[in-house]
Write a protein that holds these residues in place. Sequence first.
Motif, PDB file in Angstrom:
ATOM      1  N   SER A 179      -4.462   3.957  -0.351  1.00 45.53           N
ATOM      2  CA  SER A 179      -5.137   3.893   0.979  1.00 45.53           C
ATOM      3  C   SER A 179      -5.519   2.705   1.640  1.00 45.53           C
ATOM      4  CB  SER A 179      -6.404   4.887   0.957  1.00 45.53           C
ATOM      5  OG  SER A 179      -7.341   4.086   0.492  1.00 45.53           O
ATOM      6  N   TYR A 180      -5.298   2.455   2.535  1.00 43.20           N
ATOM      7  CA  TYR A 180      -4.986   0.678   3.491  1.00 43.20           C
ATOM      8  C   TYR A 180      -6.256   0.850   4.704  1.00 43.20           C
ATOM      9  CZ  TYR A 180      -3.314  -2.585   6.270  1.00 43.20           C
ATOM     10  OH  TYR A 180      -2.461  -3.446   7.024  1.00 43.20           O
ATOM     11  N   ASN A 181      -6.733  -0.034   4.602  1.00 44.10           N
ATOM     12  CA  ASN A 181      -6.946  -0.090   6.413  1.00 44.10           C
ATOM     13  C   ASN A 181      -7.211  -2.059   6.525  1.00 44.10           C
ATOM     14  OD1 ASN A 181      -7.953   1.663   7.153  1.00 44.10           O
ATOM     15  ND2 ASN A 181     -10.077   2.029   5.939  1.00 44.10           N
ATOM     16  N   SER A 201      -2.630   5.760  -7.649  1.00 47.82           N
ATOM     17  CA  SER A 201      -4.433   4.919  -8.069  1.00 47.82           C
ATOM     18  C   SER A 201      -4.339   5.271  -9.391  1.00 47.82           C
ATOM     19  CB  SER A 201      -5.097   5.571  -7.335  1.00 47.82           C
ATOM     20  OG  SER A 201      -5.576   6.271  -7.302  1.00 47.82           O
ATOM     21  N   ALA A 238       0.787  -1.470  -0.204  1.00 46.08           N
ATOM     22  CA  ALA A 238       0.333   0.055   0.279  1.00 46.08           C
ATOM     23  C   ALA A 238       0.545   1.088   0.205  1.00 46.08           C
ATOM     24  CB  ALA A 238      -0.998  -0.069   1.537  1.00 46.08           C
ATOM     25  N   GLN A 239       1.898   1.046   0.946  1.00 45.73           N
ATOM     26  CA  GLN A 239       2.746   2.736   1.037  1.00 45.73           C
ATOM     27  C   GLN A 239       3.604   2.863  -0.077  1.00 45.73           C
ATOM     28  OE1 GLN A 239       5.152   1.820   4.286  1.00 45.73           O
ATOM     29  NE2 GLN A 239       6.640   4.316   4.156  1.00 45.73           N
ATOM     30  N   ASP A 287       0.983   3.950  -3.183  1.00 47.77           N
ATOM     31  CA  ASP A 287       0.659   5.093  -3.159  1.00 47.77           C
ATOM     32  C   ASP A 287      -0.552   4.809  -2.709  1.00 47.77           C
ATOM     33  OD1 ASP A 287       0.210   7.982  -1.983  1.00 47.77           O
ATOM     34  OD2 ASP A 287       0.746   9.162  -3.586  1.00 47.77           O
ATOM     35  N   SER A 318     -11.472   1.705   1.375  1.00 51.14           N
ATOM     36  CA  SER A 318     -10.403   1.689   0.913  1.00 51.14           C
ATOM     37  C   SER A 318     -10.002   1.685  -0.132  1.00 51.14           C
ATOM     38  CB  SER A 318      -9.498   1.674   2.001  1.00 51.14           C
ATOM     39  OG  SER A 318      -8.028   2.122   2.287  1.00 51.14           O
ATOM     40  N   ASN A 319      -8.340   1.963  -0.574  1.00 49.13           N
ATOM     41  CA  ASN A 319      -8.155   0.858  -1.966  1.00 49.13           C
ATOM     42  C   ASN A 319      -7.484  -0.327  -1.984  1.00 49.13           C
ATOM     43  OD1 ASN A 319      -6.502   4.163  -2.616  1.00 49.13           O
ATOM     44  ND2 ASN A 319      -8.208   2.806  -3.761  1.00 49.13           N
TER      45      ASN A 319
END
Length: 321
Positions: free
Chosen positions: A73-75, A210, A67-68, A71, A109-110
Amino acid sequence: MKTYATDVEAVDALHSSYKEIRDEIAQVIVGQDEVVKSVLISIFSNGHCLLVGVPGLAKTLLVQTVAQVLDLSYNRIQFTPDLMPSDIIGSEILGEDRSFKFIKGPVFSNIILADEINRTPPKTQAALLEAMQEKVVTVGGKTHKLPQPFFVLATQNPIEQEGTYPLPEAQLDRFMFNVSLTYPTFEQELQVVKNTTANRDVSLKKVLNSSEISYFQQLVRNIPITDHVLEYAVSLAAKTRPGTSSATDDVNKFLSWGAGPRASQFLVLGAKCHAAITGKYSPDKEDVKAVAESILRHRIVRNYKAEAEGISTEKLISNLL
């Protein structure tokens, strides 16, 4: 976002981006090269991934790192027996103005890490699996779109099966890959321990965003594939179906059910993506073989004879290949 004059240029860009992403992830994740490759193929193929492995093999760290670097978003959702569907997708509350307002759940989230998905009841599993398939959630009669790209990485613990709710085959079929994690080698574990028991600050570079990932997802679908490779992928899935004209003796003897048409679709998409990240402009049979085990593993069901004789799913797939 950078634009490319031709699809050939775009495939070259995906190939170099993949190598860059892999190198960045390798700063944090030691070993697990095939797992990293499968996760990235899933993302670029717009699929989802199921990771099966014992605790402590860096499944959560891998998703955070991906995720980092991308770039996104992460949950993380920890699945427990008392988790409700509204805890995942969100719910409506009555606002101060006496009107209902939708509060988004963590699924918006992505990248979603569904940790130990087999620990929660089927109703809650179904809420996530519907979001995976439709890329939307419906609450109070209103449809809410999920952010794009949207990728679910679910984990299952193969031990401690008491009090779990295993995913049925029809729901397992929603996952593109079922990836089995194994213990690291002695040298890899030595490196892991060195890295994690010292003050080591790793700065990861963001390689893609994204919109670029969405572009590459479309590119993968546009990659041409020859008829004979397409037929090979479809015939491979067809061979797993006992009682049909394509089935091998092993399949008729050891399998109760085979893979459905979704397996054929994922074999083709996976082969296209595998070809692109390895620098090829069109997939061949080797690309289909490279992704076949992880795609077929959770789509074929062994019978009692296979279990009694100790014939593993991986052995049956290996024979087919």
